[in-house]
Design an enzyme around this catalytic site. Structure first.
Site, PDB file in Angstrom:
ATOM      1  N   TYR A   1       6.084  -9.773   6.778  1.00  0.00           N
ATOM      2  CA  TYR A   1       6.152  -8.515   7.164  1.00  0.00           C
ATOM      3  C   TYR A   1       6.585  -8.051   8.456  1.00  0.00           C
ATOM      4  O   TYR A   1       6.263  -8.946   9.261  1.00  0.00           O
ATOM      5  CB  TYR A   1       4.737  -7.952   6.703  1.00  0.00           C
ATOM      6  CG  TYR A   1       4.149  -7.719   5.309  1.00  0.00           C
ATOM      7  CD1 TYR A   1       4.557  -6.629   4.697  1.00  0.00           C
ATOM      8  CD2 TYR A   1       3.476  -8.693   4.755  1.00  0.00           C
ATOM      9  CE1 TYR A   1       4.267  -6.459   3.136  1.00  0.00           C
ATOM     10  CE2 TYR A   1       3.097  -8.336   3.446  1.00  0.00           C
ATOM     11  CZ  TYR A   1       3.434  -7.436   2.774  1.00  0.00           C
ATOM     12  OH  TYR A   1       2.920  -7.042   1.475  1.00  0.00           O
TER      13      TYR A   1
ATOM     14  N   ASP B   1       0.860  -1.114  -0.100  1.00  0.00           N
ATOM     15  CA  ASP B   1       0.292   0.112  -0.015  1.00  0.00           C
ATOM     16  C   ASP B   1       0.861   1.226  -0.166  1.00  0.00           C
ATOM     17  O   ASP B   1       2.045   1.266   0.139  1.00  0.00           O
ATOM     18  CB  ASP B   1      -0.806  -0.102   1.378  1.00  0.00           C
ATOM     19  CG  ASP B   1      -1.837  -0.904   1.340  1.00  0.00           C
ATOM     20  OD1 ASP B   1      -2.534  -0.931   0.128  1.00  0.00           O
ATOM     21  OD2 ASP B   1      -2.288  -1.629   2.294  1.00  0.00           O
TER      22      ASP B   1
END
Lengths: 253, 253
Positions: free
Chosen positions: B110, B52
């Site tokens: 992540y 994002d």
């Protein structure tokens, strides 16, 4: 009037250094304007040194006088609401009336960071000197050691500010590699204009084989700026430690 | 045509995420334009995931097809001369014709960084979630552990992209404090839209006492997005590890 010392950190990338200038955004000006909004009167900040454009501070001390009645321990929070993200006040302290952020400071340490890797790192932009050619930190340390002691440092300063004397005492100048990062820590009783960056540039010059560490004594004696190494770029330089002692107050931060 | 995998790092602050979009600057578009200037023809990059806006990558893999004859080991240097400072190619590899940066990827990690201190840090702007209220990392770890395993993760995704199934396998979700920094590492075979950030927000929600870690199983079962915690801000999220295995090639980066 209260005399208050502020303890700051700042990322200097967006600023033309500490000192207030006409037509340029500086840390002092930004801090003075933020403080004025909090204390409701104009203020003048005295800083612990004139960091250059793009130079950072992990520790910086500034003092100002105020008639405000905000409790000292609330001041950092109040000021941080008025400051941009790249300047932070992390502590505040009431100091005696004669305390002066530069005059009461007896010793400073700057740390310079070199990123010595073939490939740059996108998280280090403006925060290190990216140096792709391998540097031998042992030669840099040998060069650095030659600066330690009391010398005339005219050979490693830029002309620009008037000073009575170019003699300073360097207490330590250490070189340490941690992986691809090389940290150069310089502690002195004072720094001439660009002195820290020129000392770093000279240590790199030695690692490149352009001068021998042994020549540094002579270069300092001769006071010839062009014989020393270049001024290292500002983004790698951080003010990291400060020692105060003016007979009435003594502390280290 | 050669099929080349590029290994990147990027600071995502200035980008509207990975994926090419109309009227927005993205990492893929910037990389495609830089690559086209080097290989002298238009290229299409396939990325390993749709990060994002504002999300970073310490590791990212993209592949593209080219007729150029530049040696693979020279490509990173050639590309870096054309890329802005916040995107870096640190390696390149020739891969078999069917290799696909997203399709061949079997596992991703992540890492989310929270800066849990009363006072923000000017060097962490856009790189952490600054969270001034104290967080108990033990409660966060308890909450995090409830996500591990194969579940329907519909409760922790944002609607926005069509997916066939919302079932994923989380291999680990660890919480570690180092001083004022809290690192949350999530490894899964795939991530739904905003899933990592919603999982982090839910762990913080538990530390705030808004839900009990024990409720997380039920929240996942019910698939109700509003029962889970908020989506953590993008600046704290980094893609940190990738595992590839498509039967013809296997590697970990």
């Amino acid at each position: 009037m209260r005399n208050i010392a502020l303890f700051l950190k700042y990322n200097g990338t967006a600023y033309h250094g500490w000192q207030v200038q006409k037509n340029a955004c500086t840390v002092a000006q930004t801090l003075e304007e933020a403080t004025a909004r909090v204390v409701k009167h104009k203020v003048h900040m005295t800083g612990c040194g004139r960091t250059d454009a793009g130079v950072h501070a992990r520790v910086y001390v500034a003092n100002f006088r105020t008639s405000c009645t905000i409790p000292t321990d609330r001041l950092p929070y109040a000021l941080n609401t008025q400051l941009p993200d790249d300047i932070v006040v992390f502590n505040a302290m009431d100091v005696h009336d004669d305390f002066n952020a530069i005059g009461s400071c007896v010793r400073k340490e700057y740390t310079y960071q070199i990123y010595n890797s073939h490939i740059r790192d996108p998280f280090y932009t403006d925060r290190v000197w990216f140096y792709p050619k391998h540097l031998d930190e042992k030669i840099m340390a040998e060069a650095a050691a030659r600066f330690v002691g009391t010398h005339d440092f005219a050979a490693v300063r830029s002309v620009g500010t008037d000073v009575k004397s170019t003699v300073r005492t360097v207490y330590h100048f250490d070189v340490e590699r941690q992986g691809d990062l090389i940290y150069l820590r310089i502690c002195a009783n004072g720094f001439l204009y660009n002195m820290a960056r020129a000392m770093v540039g000279t240590a790199v010059y030695a690692a490149e084989g352009k001068i021998s560490p042994k020549e540094i004594g002579r270069i300092l004696d001769e006071g010839n700026r062009t014989a020393a190494g270049p001024t290292a770029p500002p983004g790698g330089l951080y003010m990291t430690q400060l020692w105060y002692d003016d007979g009435k107050i003594a502390f280290h931060v």
